[in-house]
Scaffold this active site. Structure first.
Site, PDB file in Angstrom:
ATOM      1  CB  CYS A 292      -0.972   0.047   1.166  1.00 39.85           C
ATOM      2  SG  CYS A 292      -2.227   1.304   0.855  1.00 39.85           S
ATOM      3  CB  CYS A 472      -3.602   3.185  -3.442  1.00 36.33           C
ATOM      4  SG  CYS A 472      -2.678   3.532  -1.988  1.00 36.33           S
TER       5      CYS A 472
HETATM    6  P1  FAD Z   1      -0.547 -10.761   4.291  1.00 35.46           P
HETATM    7  O1  FAD Z   1      -1.978 -10.375   4.369  1.00 35.46           O
HETATM    8  O2  FAD Z   1       0.453  -9.944   5.011  1.00 35.46           O
HETATM    9  O3  FAD Z   1      -0.467 -12.280   4.752  1.00 35.46           O
HETATM   10  C1  FAD Z   1       0.722 -13.049   4.713  1.00 35.46           C
HETATM   11  C2  FAD Z   1       0.555 -14.236   5.656  1.00 35.46           C
HETATM   12  O4  FAD Z   1       1.622 -15.160   5.457  1.00 35.46           O
HETATM   13  C3  FAD Z   1       0.602 -13.822   7.127  1.00 35.46           C
HETATM   14  O5  FAD Z   1      -0.549 -14.322   7.788  1.00 35.46           O
HETATM   15  C4  FAD Z   1       1.890 -14.451   7.647  1.00 35.46           C
HETATM   16  O6  FAD Z   1       1.777 -14.881   8.993  1.00 35.46           O
HETATM   17  C5  FAD Z   1       2.070 -15.632   6.713  1.00 35.46           C
HETATM   18  N1  FAD Z   1       3.472 -16.076   6.585  1.00 35.46           N
HETATM   19  C6  FAD Z   1       4.586 -15.310   6.529  1.00 35.46           C
HETATM   20  N2  FAD Z   1       5.677 -16.097   6.392  1.00 35.46           N
HETATM   21  C7  FAD Z   1       5.228 -17.380   6.352  1.00 35.46           C
HETATM   22  C8  FAD Z   1       5.877 -18.639   6.229  1.00 35.46           C
HETATM   23  N3  FAD Z   1       7.206 -18.738   6.108  1.00 35.46           N
HETATM   24  N4  FAD Z   1       5.111 -19.761   6.232  1.00 35.46           N
HETATM   25  C9  FAD Z   1       3.748 -19.679   6.329  1.00 35.46           C
HETATM   26  N5  FAD Z   1       3.090 -18.503   6.446  1.00 35.46           N
HETATM   27  C10 FAD Z   1       3.821 -17.375   6.461  1.00 35.46           C
HETATM   28  N6  FAD Z   1      -4.442  -2.711   0.772  1.00 35.46           N
HETATM   29  C11 FAD Z   1      -5.543  -2.213   0.144  1.00 35.46           C
HETATM   30  O7  FAD Z   1      -6.063  -2.833  -0.774  1.00 35.46           O
HETATM   31  N7  FAD Z   1      -6.089  -1.013   0.505  1.00 35.46           N
HETATM   32  C12 FAD Z   1      -5.599  -0.296   1.537  1.00 35.46           C
HETATM   33  O8  FAD Z   1      -6.132   0.770   1.863  1.00 35.46           O
HETATM   34  C13 FAD Z   1      -4.458  -0.807   2.249  1.00 35.46           C
HETATM   35  N8  FAD Z   1      -3.935  -0.122   3.278  1.00 35.46           N
HETATM   36  C14 FAD Z   1      -2.920  -0.674   4.007  1.00 35.46           C
HETATM   37  C15 FAD Z   1      -2.459   0.011   5.109  1.00 35.46           C
HETATM   38  C16 FAD Z   1      -1.466  -0.528   5.903  1.00 35.46           C
HETATM   39  C17 FAD Z   1      -0.974   0.233   7.107  1.00 35.46           C
HETATM   40  C18 FAD Z   1      -0.932  -1.809   5.583  1.00 35.46           C
HETATM   41  C19 FAD Z   1       0.123  -2.440   6.472  1.00 35.46           C
HETATM   42  C20 FAD Z   1      -1.370  -2.494   4.462  1.00 35.46           C
HETATM   43  C21 FAD Z   1      -2.361  -1.926   3.656  1.00 35.46           C
HETATM   44  N9  FAD Z   1      -2.826  -2.565   2.504  1.00 35.46           N
HETATM   45  C22 FAD Z   1      -3.897  -2.054   1.824  1.00 35.46           C
HETATM   46  C23 FAD Z   1      -2.062  -3.707   1.936  1.00 35.46           C
HETATM   47  C24 FAD Z   1      -2.690  -5.073   2.185  1.00 35.46           C
HETATM   48  O9  FAD Z   1      -2.990  -5.245   3.548  1.00 35.46           O
HETATM   49  C25 FAD Z   1      -1.724  -6.163   1.732  1.00 35.46           C
HETATM   50  O10 FAD Z   1      -1.345  -5.890   0.402  1.00 35.46           O
HETATM   51  C26 FAD Z   1      -2.374  -7.541   1.802  1.00 35.46           C
HETATM   52  O11 FAD Z   1      -2.628  -7.871   3.136  1.00 35.46           O
HETATM   53  C27 FAD Z   1      -1.474  -8.582   1.145  1.00 35.46           C
HETATM   54  O12 FAD Z   1      -1.961  -9.870   1.372  1.00 35.46           O
HETATM   55  P2  FAD Z   1      -0.937 -11.108   1.492  1.00 35.46           P
HETATM   56  O13 FAD Z   1      -1.788 -12.304   1.788  1.00 35.46           O
HETATM   57  O14 FAD Z   1      -0.021 -11.127   0.341  1.00 35.46           O
HETATM   58  O15 FAD Z   1      -0.059 -10.772   2.783  1.00 35.46           O
END
Ligand code: FAD
Length: 540
Positions: A292, A472
């Site tokens: 983000c 965003c």
């Molecule tokens: P995550 O949701 O971070 O999940 C990754 C998971 O993998 C976690 O549960 C972790 O525990 C697990 N993991 C890590 N390593 C391992 C391993 N070795 N083995 C097994 N599991 C593991 N997005 C929007 O669309 N709009 C917004 O307004 C927005 N605002 C944001 C504001 C902030 C402050 C933040 C921090 C993020 C924001 N985002 C927003 C971004 C969005 O939250 C992320 O892009 C999204 O969560 C990505 O999803 P993901 O599953 O790839 O990662």
């Protein structure tokens, strides 16, 4: 960290910092138990942050929180861990006393049921060779991308054996943290138990992936087992690299240093904004990639809006340092954002990177390029400092054969299929694609990966295509948002017709989307495999 030994297999400690997990692993511990609920005090590392650091060192992590006295169910859980394979165990709480109580009671229970425990030197059964369990699909990571993909896959192939490997007991709606930092959402509203978001029919393996062998189709996990897959989906997200900035990790959570990038610190942002009457409020953004990309600015604008409403803007001097050469990567949105920079009187510093924090002196150090191209160090005094940390691929991924040169999983940007291993896919923040790393991108990617994984399992070609959509919602003031929606190459991909919602201008409708619709869409549609607002028609 003050470790006290209870017996050969069990020790307790006061609060462990994520940076201390290397020493815990080096001391020979296999399992770390956290007995603290999150958010007991400002600055407390979350269980998720400690779990992520534990995973980096191959340690198993279990969150067994309680306050006061442990109940019987918690003692029984602890007893099972004592009798398990992953010992020695290190349990911790704020001071170590709570952990000692539960550890001693669980140990007494274990010894009463297992008399040989007190007599024998090695009370554990001889380890059997680790069995390799097999699944049709293994999803690594149970965050936004992992759960959404598993749910979408089950809709297509209800009888598939699917495992999700996820160490954390809690699941977070991270896009809500900007709103928590502005006092609009509560922190609790952004958190659910992982077990409650895990789709029915999926096996949750509470562990971390520590190694990937795409030639053998196996994943090694932190309890020492190997799991075999027909298809693999990597969705581990990225790692927030707090330690890359000297002084930052120690400074966070006190003396005015905060970050909306951590669940436990977002409420501290709100408290600081409310309490600051005058002084310098400094906000930072590191080099890309970050998740983000608008979130550092969102914290800036909402804080300024709060100071403006309470008549303190002016006495509070906002400053923004970003390592990027422009305020936002897609030029169409920059004019609207620049108008808010002027309106709030923000001192804007482009190409300026946070390189150190001295929490005691309240000084942040930045590196900037001078006009002749030489780097210059500049010290900035602050009364409040909001930091967005540098972000990298998790170590288990970056060191694996799945990684590209930058450490992220190297996938085709359109099919999200690995460029070298045909039964491996990645999506979300850990994928090498150049889209905006957002939950909005994940919403579009998950059905595409589910469809393409199903095709591979059926022996056909993956045909579903991703256009790079990411979104965003830039919260420029309380009640108005500049809704940036774009795909690969910065091509604008608005969801709504321009007459209804012009994303290049601040609108109230976009605020309502962010504050009301999108959280519901996340919990009740995206994580349930209901592919609303994805543009996908389910065909396989
Ligand atoms: P995550 O949701 O971070 O999940 C990754 C998971 O993998 C976690 O549960 C972790 O525990 C697990 N993991 C890590 N390593 C391992 C391993 N070795 N083995 C097994 N599991 C593991 N997005 C929007 O669309 N709009 C917004 O307004 C927005 N605002 C944001 C504001 C902030 C402050 C933040 C921090 C993020 C924001 N985002 C927003 C971004 C969005 O939250 C992320 O892009 C999204 O969560 C990505 O999803 P993901 O599953 O790839 O990662």
């Amino acid at each position: 960290m003050n470790i006290r030994r209870i017996d050969r297999t069990l020790s307790v400690s006061d609060q462990i910092a994520p940076s201390e997990l290397g020493s815990v692993a080096a001391a020979g511990f296999q399992l770390v138990v956290c007995n603290r609920p999150d958010g007991e005090e400002p600055g407390q590392p979350t269980a998720a942050a400690v779990a992520a650091a534990a995973a980096e060192f191959g340690l198993t992590f279990v969150h067994l929180p309680f306050v006061g006295e442990p109940d019987l169910a918690s003692i029984a859980d602890m007893e099972r861990l004592i009798g398990g394979e992953r010992t020695p165990i290190l349990a911790y709480c704020r001071t170590g006393r709570r952990s000692e109580v539960i550890a001693r009671r669980a140990w007494a229970l274990y010894a009463s049921r297992t008399p040989s425990a007190l007599a024998t030197e090695d009370r554990r059964p001889v380890k059997q060779p680790a069995a390799v369990r097999s699944f049709d699909v293994i999803v690594v990571g149970g965050g936004a991308a992992g759960i959404a993909t598993a749910a979408s896959l089950l809709k297509r192939r209800p009888r598939s054996r699917i495992a999700v490997i996820e160490p954390s007991a809690d699941h977070f709606y991270q896009p809500g943290w900007t709103m928590v930092g502005a006092g609009i959402f509560t922190d609790a509203s952004t958190k659910r138990r992982t077990r409650d978001v895990m789709p029915d029919g999926v096996e949750w393996i509470q562990a971390s992936a520590v190694s990937f062998d795409p030639e053998a189709d196996t994943v090694g996990i932190s309890n020492g087992l190997k799991l075999r897959y027909g298809a693999l989906v990597v969705a581990t997200g990225l790692k927030l690299d707090w330690d890359a900035i000297p002084g930052l990790a120690e400074a966070l959570g006190r003396n005015g240093v905060t970050s909306n990038y951590r669940y436990d610190l977002a409420p501290y942002t709100d408290a600081l904004v409310r309490d600051l009457k005058a002084g310098r409020a400094v906000f930072t953004q590191p080099p890309m990639p970050i998740k983000c990309a608008g979130a550092p600015q969102k914290a800036l604008y909402l804080s300024c809006d709060a100071w403006a409403r309470s008549g303190r803007l002016g006495a509070v001097e906002p400053v923004f340092h970003t390592a990027t050469p422009a305020l936002f990567g897609v030029a169409d949105y920059v004019p609207a954002l620049m108008s808010y920079i002027s309106r709030y009187g923000v001192a804007l510093n482009l190409k300026s990177r946070l390189v150190a924090v001295d929490g005691d002196r309240r000084v942040a150090v930045f590196e900037r390029m001078s006009p002749d191209g030489t780097p210059q160090r500049v010290e900035e005094k602050y009364d409040m400092l909001h930091v967005c940390p540098p972000q990298v691929a998790p170590a288990a991924v970056a060191s694996s054969p799945l990684a590209g040169a930058d450490g992220f999983v190297e996938v085709d940007p359109v099919t999200l299929r690995h460029t070298r291993h045909g039964n491996v896919f990645a999506l979300g923040d850990v994928a090498s694609t150049t889209n905006a790393k957002t939950a909005a991108a994940v919403r579009k990617q998950a059905p595409i990966v589910a469809s393409n994984v199903a095709a591979v399992l059926d022996g056909t070609m993956p045909t579903a295509q991703y256009d790079g959509y990411g979104s965003c919602p830039l919260t420029v003031e309380r009640g108005r948002i500049v809704l940036a929606e774009f795909g690969y190459g910065g091509r604008l991909l608005p969801t709504f017709p321009r007459w209804l919602l012009d994303g290049t201008r601040p609108t109230r409708l976009a605020w309502h989307l962010k504050a009301r619709l999108l959280p519901r869409l996340y919990w009740h549609a995206m994580l349930k495999g209901r592919e609303w607002m994805t543009g996908t028609k389910r065909s396989v």
